[in-house]
Design a protein around this motif. Sequence first.
Motif, PDB file in Angstrom:
ATOM      1  N   GLY A  65       0.770  -1.246   0.000  1.00  0.00           N
ATOM      2  CA  GLY A  65       0.000   0.000   0.000  1.00  0.00           C
ATOM      3  C   GLY A  65       0.793   1.283   0.000  1.00  0.00           C
ATOM      4  N   ILE A  95      -0.326   0.027   3.619  1.00  0.00           N
ATOM      5  CA  ILE A  95      -1.539   0.082   4.446  1.00  0.00           C
ATOM      6  C   ILE A  95      -1.144  -0.450   5.816  1.00  0.00           C
ATOM      7  CG2 ILE A  95      -3.930  -0.684   4.689  1.00  0.00           C
ATOM      8  CD1 ILE A  95      -3.773  -1.458   1.664  1.00  0.00           C
ATOM      9  N   ARG A 101      -9.220   1.277   2.170  1.00  0.00           N
ATOM     10  CA  ARG A 101      -8.238   0.194   1.996  1.00  0.00           C
ATOM     11  C   ARG A 101      -7.988  -0.524   3.318  1.00  0.00           C
ATOM     12  NH1 ARG A 101      -2.990   2.659  -0.451  1.00  0.00           N
ATOM     13  NH2 ARG A 101      -3.288   3.709   1.494  1.00  0.00           N
ATOM     14  N   GLU A 158     -10.543  -3.155   4.288  1.00  0.00           N
ATOM     15  CA  GLU A 158     -10.374  -4.461   3.614  1.00  0.00           C
ATOM     16  C   GLU A 158      -9.409  -5.343   4.391  1.00  0.00           C
ATOM     17  OE1 GLU A 158     -10.901  -2.955  -0.970  1.00  0.00           O
ATOM     18  OE2 GLU A 158      -9.023  -3.917  -0.384  1.00  0.00           O
TER      19      GLU A 158
END
Length: 306
Positions: free
Chosen positions: A201, A203, A238, A241
């Motif tokens: 990412g 992330i 994001r 998820e």
Amino acid sequence: MARVIVVGAGVVGLSCAVRLLESGHRVDVVARDLPLETTSVVAAALWYPYRAHPFDRVTAWSRAGYAAFEALAGDDTGVRMLAGTEVHRSATADPWWRAAVPALTRVDAVPPPYADGWTFVAPVVEMPVYLRWLTARIESLGGTLTRMALSALPDRTDVVVNATGLGARRLADDASMTPVRGQVVYVEQVGLDRWWLDGSGPIYVVPRSDDIVVGGTDEEGEWDRRPDPEVTERILARARELVPELTGARTVGHKVGLRPARPEVRLEVVRSGGDSRVVHCYGHGGAGVTLSWGCADEVAQLVDGG
Ligand SMILES: Cc1cc2nc3c(=O)[nH]c(=O)nc-3n(C[C@H](O)[C@H](O)[C@H](O)COP(=O)(O)OP(=O)(O)OC[C@H]3O[C@@H](n4cnc5c(N)ncnc54)[C@H](O)[C@@H]3O)c2cc1C
């Protein structure tokens, strides 16, 4: 005993000041921004060697940092040792910094779209608490912290430690220093007690005592420090998820920090005329917290070594 001026009150400057005071030196810290105004306070701050080079020195500094944070873990410091999971979308070899963590375990089954991953226990540092603790430690050891914006490094002292992060672009005339802009979002704590990371990412989801830091972005050469609300929404989408428990969590803030990136961390001593020495310690990119104690130890060794 040397008279040392540390320039910079982010995590790097403060950690250097602590180690130098512990070695018996007289230390004064000066900085344009006080600790809670620095890039350091924006850090997530998961122990993780990210966007910092060269690999061999970064691995050694990270290993030292891991041990130092483990020893500091406690409510007063804001440091916790937390298990977490890093996931990848394809089969991935062990990370280059594998030797820096005591144990890293492959995950047998990761949910789609992920294909590989590992878990390990890492230090997680609640930066506002920790930077206050570092400042108090400096004061208790007899050091001082003063707000002062400098246009050049001081020259009338035994040793100067240049821990100015991106400020070294000007103070050390170092054009290789580049900002890597990172935006993070803070959401309410929803009972999360593990960190999560998807390196593609980037992330990341890092739980703290009262909130959760969710990131992030990674924009090379970008100087804008204003959070972008659209980017906040993208980061959250994001992250949900990766960690579905975040769905419905209330957003309580967002921030931007500029990572002080350099092709390689600069940690070296140079003579600056007479007996005066400058120890440069900057360019820690996305890993300044992770590397802080390892680098501070080396700075103290350089100063002690004369
Ligand atoms: C969104 C984001 C997430 C991050 N997450 C992590 C993470 O999970 N783990 C991790 O290890 N790292 C993380 N980082 C990276 C980390 O924040 C940095 O590497 C670290 O803060 C750098 O610390 P520093 O002390 O070198 O610089 P800074 O914190 O920027 O401090 C620099 C100091 O120098 C002073 N200064 C500069 N110029 C002058 C001048 N002319 N005169 C006087 N003083 C001056 C400044 O005022 C300041 O006090 C993250 C960064 C961002 C932006």
